[in-house]
Design an enzyme around this catalytic site. Structure first.
Site, short mmCIF file in Angstrom:
data_model
loop_
_atom_site.label_atom_id
_atom_site.label_comp_id
_atom_site.label_asym_id
_atom_site.label_seq_id
_atom_site.Cartn_x
_atom_site.Cartn_y
_atom_site.Cartn_z
N HIS A 139 1.15 4.19 4.44
CA HIS A 139 0.35 4.91 3.44
C HIS A 139 0.82 6.35 3.32
O HIS A 139 1.08 6.85 2.22
CB HIS A 139 -1.13 4.90 3.81
N SER A 171 0.80 -1.22 0.00
CA SER A 171 0.00 0.00 0.00
C SER A 171 0.84 1.27 0.00
O SER A 171 0.47 2.26 -0.63
CB SER A 171 -0.94 0.01 1.20
#
Length: 156
Positions: A136, A84
């Protein structure tokens, strides 16, 4: 409890990149690949394989260090896995580069930008389960900075 960086300091440097190869759920891997494959192709085509490879390494290592070394009070945890951070880095890279160079012919719809930013913020609320929030955020920051640098120092 051992410090999160103890194994790295003992020479296990692979630990800064291996989390991108681990996915705790098949759906997690699938969603990461939905971002990685099309966005990665665009970046590699535009930047070349060497620059793309260096970008992917930075997009894996820096967010993984942020996630793994920051304390829980700052949303860190050494227990995570996934691509991610790399997906957010690709998104950030293309968001900046296409904004600064619209002649690339690539347009990110506002809805895509809102969705990615909403998911980032939603992760920090704790309402969607355990998420590597710092990976992230770190990926996004690496992507934004790299996109800006790619415009300042174009491929020759």
């Amino acid at each position: 409890i051992t410090a999160p960086a103890a194994s790295i300091l003992q020479g296990e440097v692979w630990r800064v990149i291996t989390p991108i190869f681990l996915h705790l759920r098949p759906l997690h891997l699938l969603f990461n690949l939905f971002a990685l494959i099309p966005l990665g192709r665009i970046v590699e085509r535009g930047e070349g394989t060497f620059r793309y490879s260096m970008f992917i390494l930075a997009a894996a290592i820096i967010p993984n260090l942020m996630q793994g070394l920051l304390p829980p009070a700052y949303f860190g945890s050494p227990l995570f896995g996934g691509l991610s951070g790399v997906a957010y880095a690709l998104f950030g890279f293309l968001w900046v580069k296409t904004s600064l160079q619209p002649q690339m012919g690539i347009y990110f719809p506002t809805s895509t930008i809102i969705l990615m930013m909403l998911w980032l913020v939603l992760g920090f609320t704790g309402q969607v389960g355990p998420i590597a929030n710092m990976a992230h955020l770190g990926g996004l920051l690496v992507g934004l900075a790299s996109g800006w640098l790619a415009v300042q120092f174009p491929k020759r």
